[in-house]
Design a protein around this motif. Structure first.
Motif, PDB file in Angstrom:
ATOM      1  N   VAL A 172      33.233  36.910  20.384  1.00 19.14           N
ATOM      2  CA  VAL A 172      34.522  37.314  19.827  1.00 19.14           C
ATOM      3  C   VAL A 172      35.504  36.163  20.047  1.00 19.14           C
ATOM      4  O   VAL A 172      35.546  35.555  21.119  1.00 19.14           O
ATOM      5  N   LEU A 174      38.702  35.263  20.923  1.00 17.55           N
ATOM      6  CA  LEU A 174      39.811  35.935  21.602  1.00 17.55           C
ATOM      7  C   LEU A 174      41.171  35.431  21.137  1.00 17.55           C
ATOM      8  O   LEU A 174      42.099  36.222  20.936  1.00 17.55           O
ATOM      9  N   ASN A 178      43.811  37.805  18.977  1.00 14.83           N
ATOM     10  CA  ASN A 178      45.135  38.154  19.479  1.00 14.83           C
ATOM     11  C   ASN A 178      46.241  37.673  18.554  1.00 14.83           C
ATOM     12  O   ASN A 178      47.244  38.367  18.368  1.00 14.83           O
ATOM     13  N   ILE A 281      33.595  45.288  20.899  1.00  8.06           N
ATOM     14  CA  ILE A 281      34.007  44.021  21.512  1.00  8.06           C
ATOM     15  C   ILE A 281      35.448  43.690  21.149  1.00  8.06           C
ATOM     16  O   ILE A 281      36.264  43.309  22.001  1.00  8.06           O
ATOM     17  N   GLU A 282      35.776  43.815  19.861  1.00  7.72           N
ATOM     18  CA  GLU A 282      37.127  43.473  19.398  1.00  7.72           C
ATOM     19  C   GLU A 282      38.168  44.376  20.043  1.00  7.72           C
ATOM     20  O   GLU A 282      39.244  43.907  20.453  1.00  7.72           O
ATOM     21  N   ALA A 285      38.626  43.406  23.680  1.00  7.98           N
ATOM     22  CA  ALA A 285      39.286  42.098  23.762  1.00  7.98           C
ATOM     23  C   ALA A 285      40.792  42.213  23.545  1.00  7.98           C
ATOM     24  O   ALA A 285      41.558  41.380  24.038  1.00  7.98           O
ATOM     25  N   VAL A 342      39.975  43.861  28.802  1.00  8.11           N
ATOM     26  CA  VAL A 342      39.903  42.455  28.365  1.00  8.11           C
ATOM     27  C   VAL A 342      38.905  41.655  29.193  1.00  8.11           C
ATOM     28  O   VAL A 342      38.051  40.935  28.654  1.00  8.11           O
ATOM     29  N   VAL A 345      34.926  41.707  28.550  1.00 12.75           N
ATOM     30  CA  VAL A 345      34.244  40.989  27.472  1.00 12.75           C
ATOM     31  C   VAL A 345      34.485  39.483  27.543  1.00 12.75           C
ATOM     32  O   VAL A 345      34.255  38.768  26.571  1.00 12.75           O
ATOM     33  N   ALA A 346      34.925  38.997  28.699  1.00 12.04           N
ATOM     34  CA  ALA A 346      35.176  37.556  28.851  1.00 12.04           C
ATOM     35  C   ALA A 346      33.905  36.747  28.632  1.00 12.04           C
ATOM     36  O   ALA A 346      33.941  35.622  28.121  1.00 12.04           O
ATOM     37  N   SER A 349      33.238  35.520  24.958  1.00  9.82           N
ATOM     38  CA  SER A 349      34.189  34.646  24.277  1.00  9.82           C
ATOM     39  C   SER A 349      33.443  33.579  23.485  1.00  9.82           C
ATOM     40  O   SER A 349      32.286  33.239  23.784  1.00  9.82           O
TER      41      SER A 349
END
Length: 363
Positions: A172, A174, A178, A281-282, A285, A342, A345-346, A349
């Motif tokens: 994803v 990130l 965002n 995931i989205e 995130a 958040v 799911v780091a 990335s």
């Protein structure tokens, strides 16, 4: 060999409509950032997602002539393009079910020993020829058959006895996610589901039934459904039958759903099967908790129950409704899960997944 000398072709059905296609677009951007020369080859003339690299749109030829002769011409065009650029790697990200076509492509168009095949869904039969014996043999020379979840990889090994498999999760972006989420502010109290309206796959019927049984409607929390598809009218009819027309808000597919994802109290997933669902995931995130059914496959490899979301039994509207009620009534649970979203799911990335692709492609 330096990255700038490595030429890679990503073959995909299109660059629009679904998570598999969105992955192809993102993969092209990641690999360009790593210094590779990238070519994207699409089978259909559907270009919606932002991508990097050169494009060969075979869909334009398909539009002109989709006869048997036209298919032969497209195969020749693909073969000539691959021969012209002498790709070091081909990454095949298509649905692959035809016995004859896949045998020809794998043996006479691609270089088998330099081709990577991806499998994006738990229904793995979509990614292998229909004839079982051919499916067991056709990709043995490939260095990697990449599954997007461990559960999918296990199924490939069990069914076809391949030993060249690998799990590599979808990433994803990130920063981009965002930025897109900040383009507008969505007000109001609502929960969310988004994606293709295909009830046989996504099971929106379960979502509607669960929402109707929950405490959310009477507490002023609407359900937003973003997407288009063949079952849209059927789902709207179910909503009408439950007299929830004022509570369930339908919005057509949009290029940027992420302000809604960020604004939602939580996101839902009720699919009958998945691969490695980007919806989960989205959402995480963007700091939005998720309630998901424990379908095959993907959710249980992302969600830790009561840590970064709620993972519940599939095909049970009472259980799903109770999970919705927990987020409404147990604020401490909700806040804890939201706080963990958040960071959970780091590891997915773009930067982390890029490292894994770099190791594979420079090995």
């Amino acid at each position: 060999m330096s990255n700038t000398k490595i030429k890679i072709a990503i073959v995909t059905s299109s660059l629009a409509n679904g998570g598999m296609e969105r992955f192809s677009a993102l993969l092209s951007k990641m690999l360009v950032q790593l210094g590779f020369e990238i070519h994207v080859i699409t089978i259909l003339d559907e270009i919606e997602y932002e991508f990097d690299g050169k494009l060969l749109n075979l869909g334009l030829l398909k539009k002109k002539d989709d006869s048997i002769l036209g298919r032969v011409k497209r195969s020749i065009a693909l073969r000539n393009y691959i021969k012209q650029f002498q790709f070091d790697w081909i990454i095949d990200n298509r649905i692959r079910t035809s016995n004859l076509s896949e045998w020809i492509i794998s043996n006479f168009i691609y270089k088998p020993e330099r081709t990577i095949y991806l499998v994006h869904n738990f229904k793995i039969e979509k990614y292998f020829p229909r004839r079982f014996e051919l499916a067991r043999k056709i990709y043995r020379k490939s260095p990697y058959i990449i599954a997007v979840s461990k559960e999918i990889e296990r199924q490939i090994v069990d069914k076809y006895n391949y030993q060249n498999t690998l799990t590599l999760y979808n990433p994803v972006d990130l920063i981009k996610l965002n930025n897109m989420a900040e383009e507008m502010v969505i007000s109001g109290k609502f929960i969310l589901a988004y994606g293709r309206i295909d009830d046989a796959h996504k099971n929106y019927s379960l979502l509607i039934e669960s929402y109707a049984r929950s405490l959310l409607p009477e507490n002023g929390i609407d359900l937003y459904i973003i997407g288009d598809g063949k079952d849209l009218d059927t789902i709207k009819e179910k909503v009408g039958n439950l007299q929830l027309q004022d509570k369930v808000i339908f919005k057509s597919k949009m290029a940027n759903p992420f302000p809604y994802v960020k604004g939602a109290l939580f996101t839902t997933l009720t699919s009958r099967n998945e691969g490695f669902p980007l919806v989960i995931i989205e959402s995480l995130a963007l700091g939005t908790p998720v309630i998901s059914v424990n379908c095959q496959s993907g959710p249980k490899e992302i969600i830790q129950n009561e840590v970064n979301g709620l993972l519940v039994e599939n095909h049970n509207s009472e259980v799903f409704a109770n999970a919705m009620n927990r987020f409404l009534l147990d604020q401490e649970l909700y806040n804890r899960i939201k706080l963990n979203a958040v960071d959970s799911v780091a590891n997915l990335s773009v930067e982390e997944v890029k490292k894994q692709w770099l190791r594979i492609l420079t090995k």
